[in-house]
Motif scaffolding. Structure first.
Motif, PDB file in Angstrom:
ATOM      1  N   CYS A 174     -10.933  12.619   5.640  1.00 35.25           N
ATOM      2  CA  CYS A 174      -9.613  12.837   5.018  1.00 35.25           C
ATOM      3  C   CYS A 174      -9.765  13.251   3.555  1.00 35.25           C
ATOM      4  O   CYS A 174     -10.280  12.492   2.729  1.00 35.25           O
ATOM      5  CB  CYS A 174      -8.761  11.576   5.115  1.00 35.25           C
ATOM      6  SG  CYS A 174      -7.112  11.804   4.407  1.00 35.25           S
ATOM      7  N   ILE A 175      -9.289  14.426   3.246  1.00 38.82           N
ATOM      8  CA  ILE A 175      -9.416  14.948   1.895  1.00 38.82           C
ATOM      9  C   ILE A 175      -8.443  14.283   0.920  1.00 38.82           C
ATOM     10  O   ILE A 175      -8.673  14.257  -0.277  1.00 38.82           O
ATOM     11  CB  ILE A 175      -9.257  16.485   1.906  1.00 38.82           C
ATOM     12  CG1 ILE A 175      -9.775  17.069   0.613  1.00 38.82           C
ATOM     13  CG2 ILE A 175      -7.817  16.882   2.180  1.00 38.82           C
ATOM     14  CD1 ILE A 175     -10.046  18.554   0.670  1.00 38.82           C
ATOM     15  N   THR A 176      -7.353  13.715   1.430  1.00 39.64           N
ATOM     16  CA  THR A 176      -6.359  13.087   0.548  1.00 39.64           C
ATOM     17  C   THR A 176      -6.602  11.596   0.331  1.00 39.64           C
ATOM     18  O   THR A 176      -6.019  10.995  -0.571  1.00 39.64           O
ATOM     19  CB  THR A 176      -4.935  13.289   1.101  1.00 39.64           C
ATOM     20  OG1 THR A 176      -4.835  12.670   2.385  1.00 39.64           O
ATOM     21  CG2 THR A 176      -4.594  14.774   1.196  1.00 39.64           C
ATOM     22  N   ALA A 208       0.831  -1.200   0.000  1.00 41.97           N
ATOM     23  CA  ALA A 208       0.000   0.000   0.000  1.00 41.97           C
ATOM     24  C   ALA A 208       0.871   1.257   0.000  1.00 41.97           C
ATOM     25  O   ALA A 208       1.926   1.282   0.629  1.00 41.97           O
ATOM     26  CB  ALA A 208      -0.916   0.000   1.225  1.00 41.97           C
ATOM     27  N   PRO A 209       0.409   2.318  -0.670  1.00 45.53           N
ATOM     28  CA  PRO A 209       1.199   3.553  -0.710  1.00 45.53           C
ATOM     29  C   PRO A 209       1.192   4.338   0.600  1.00 45.53           C
ATOM     30  O   PRO A 209       2.092   5.141   0.828  1.00 45.53           O
ATOM     31  CB  PRO A 209       0.542   4.359  -1.834  1.00 45.53           C
ATOM     32  CG  PRO A 209      -0.841   3.829  -1.934  1.00 45.53           C
ATOM     33  CD  PRO A 209      -0.775   2.389  -1.515  1.00 45.53           C
ATOM     34  N   VAL A 210       0.174   4.112   1.445  1.00 47.58           N
ATOM     35  CA  VAL A 210       0.110   4.787   2.748  1.00 47.58           C
ATOM     36  C   VAL A 210      -0.347   3.776   3.804  1.00 47.58           C
ATOM     37  O   VAL A 210      -1.065   2.816   3.498  1.00 47.58           O
ATOM     38  CB  VAL A 210      -0.845   6.016   2.737  1.00 47.58           C
ATOM     39  CG1 VAL A 210      -0.279   7.144   1.898  1.00 47.58           C
ATOM     40  CG2 VAL A 210      -2.223   5.638   2.257  1.00 47.58           C
ATOM     41  N   ALA A 211       0.050   4.016   5.039  1.00 48.94           N
ATOM     42  CA  ALA A 211      -0.210   3.067   6.128  1.00 48.94           C
ATOM     43  C   ALA A 211      -1.691   2.802   6.362  1.00 48.94           C
ATOM     44  O   ALA A 211      -2.075   1.680   6.700  1.00 48.94           O
ATOM     45  CB  ALA A 211       0.437   3.567   7.420  1.00 48.94           C
ATOM     46  N   GLU A 229      -9.716  -3.131   6.205  1.00 46.12           N
ATOM     47  CA  GLU A 229     -10.554  -2.085   6.777  1.00 46.12           C
ATOM     48  C   GLU A 229      -9.672  -0.922   7.212  1.00 46.12           C
ATOM     49  O   GLU A 229      -8.730  -1.100   7.983  1.00 46.12           O
ATOM     50  CB  GLU A 229     -11.323  -2.626   7.984  1.00 46.12           C
ATOM     51  CG  GLU A 229     -12.247  -1.628   8.618  1.00 46.12           C
ATOM     52  CD  GLU A 229     -12.923  -2.179   9.869  1.00 46.12           C
ATOM     53  OE1 GLU A 229     -13.286  -1.361  10.722  1.00 46.12           O
ATOM     54  OE2 GLU A 229     -13.055  -3.402   9.980  1.00 46.12           O
ATOM     55  N   ASN A 230      -9.973   0.260   6.717  1.00 43.73           N
ATOM     56  CA  ASN A 230      -9.217   1.449   7.100  1.00 43.73           C
ATOM     57  C   ASN A 230      -9.662   1.862   8.498  1.00 43.73           C
ATOM     58  O   ASN A 230     -10.796   2.278   8.705  1.00 43.73           O
ATOM     59  CB  ASN A 230      -9.470   2.568   6.096  1.00 43.73           C
ATOM     60  CG  ASN A 230      -8.599   3.779   6.344  1.00 43.73           C
ATOM     61  OD1 ASN A 230      -8.143   4.006   7.457  1.00 43.73           O
ATOM     62  ND2 ASN A 230      -8.365   4.555   5.313  1.00 43.73           N
TER      63      ASN A 230
END
Length: 152
Positions: A106-108, A88-91, A97-98
């Motif tokens: 989160c806007i990003t 994954a590009p981010v943790a 499940e996020n």
């Protein structure tokens, strides 16, 4: 995202084994020499792939390792998901499940989800047989006879 040495080596070894054919067992020592990976480190990688039933291992005379999957069906994603902690590009996308408390605001996050989807889609689209089709006839041997491998 950064693919570890373990993931890169696993992919190189799988391409090597795909080139040998599914009916042939290849000795650890031969793989180690061709790919210039220490036998001890390679044993760990091969063990992971055997436990996942991607490879078959056989002991004794005539033993070694061979592929259980068809090169046309085994993807780069299949290999990396076994050998990498995360691709994954981010943790916050590491798990199904996020669990990030900011996920709903989160806007990003949409950017990271799309990037994750593109990366996974691409890695799922590349099969081992594609590497084999792109190998030159003399791949693996340099003029002085020493073995070499690509920088995957």
């Amino acid at each position: 995202m950064r693919i570890s040495t373990k993931g890169r080596y696993a992919l190189r070894v799988m391409v090597d084994l795909a080139r040998q054919g599914r009916e042939n067992y290849v000795k650890l020592q031969a793989l180690s020499a061709r790919q210039q990976i220490s036998e001890k480190y390679l044993e760990g990688i091969l063990g992971t792939l055997v436990r996942a039933k991607v490879l078959e291992g056989s002991r004794g005379k005539g033993g070694g390792y061979r592929m259980r999957c068809e090169p046309t069906e085994c993807t780069v994603w299949d290999i990396l998901k076994l050998t990498e902690t995360s691709v994954a590009p981010v943790a916050c996308l590491d798990d199904e499940e996020n669990r990030c408390e900011r996920a709903s605001t989160c806007i990003t996050l949409p950017v990271w989800k799309e990037l994750d989807s593109l990366i996974r889609g691409y890695l799922e689209s590349v099969t081992l047989d594609q590497f084999l089709r792109n190998l030159p006839e003399n791949e693996g041997v340099v003029p002085d006879g020493k073995q070499w491998s690509c920088g995957l």
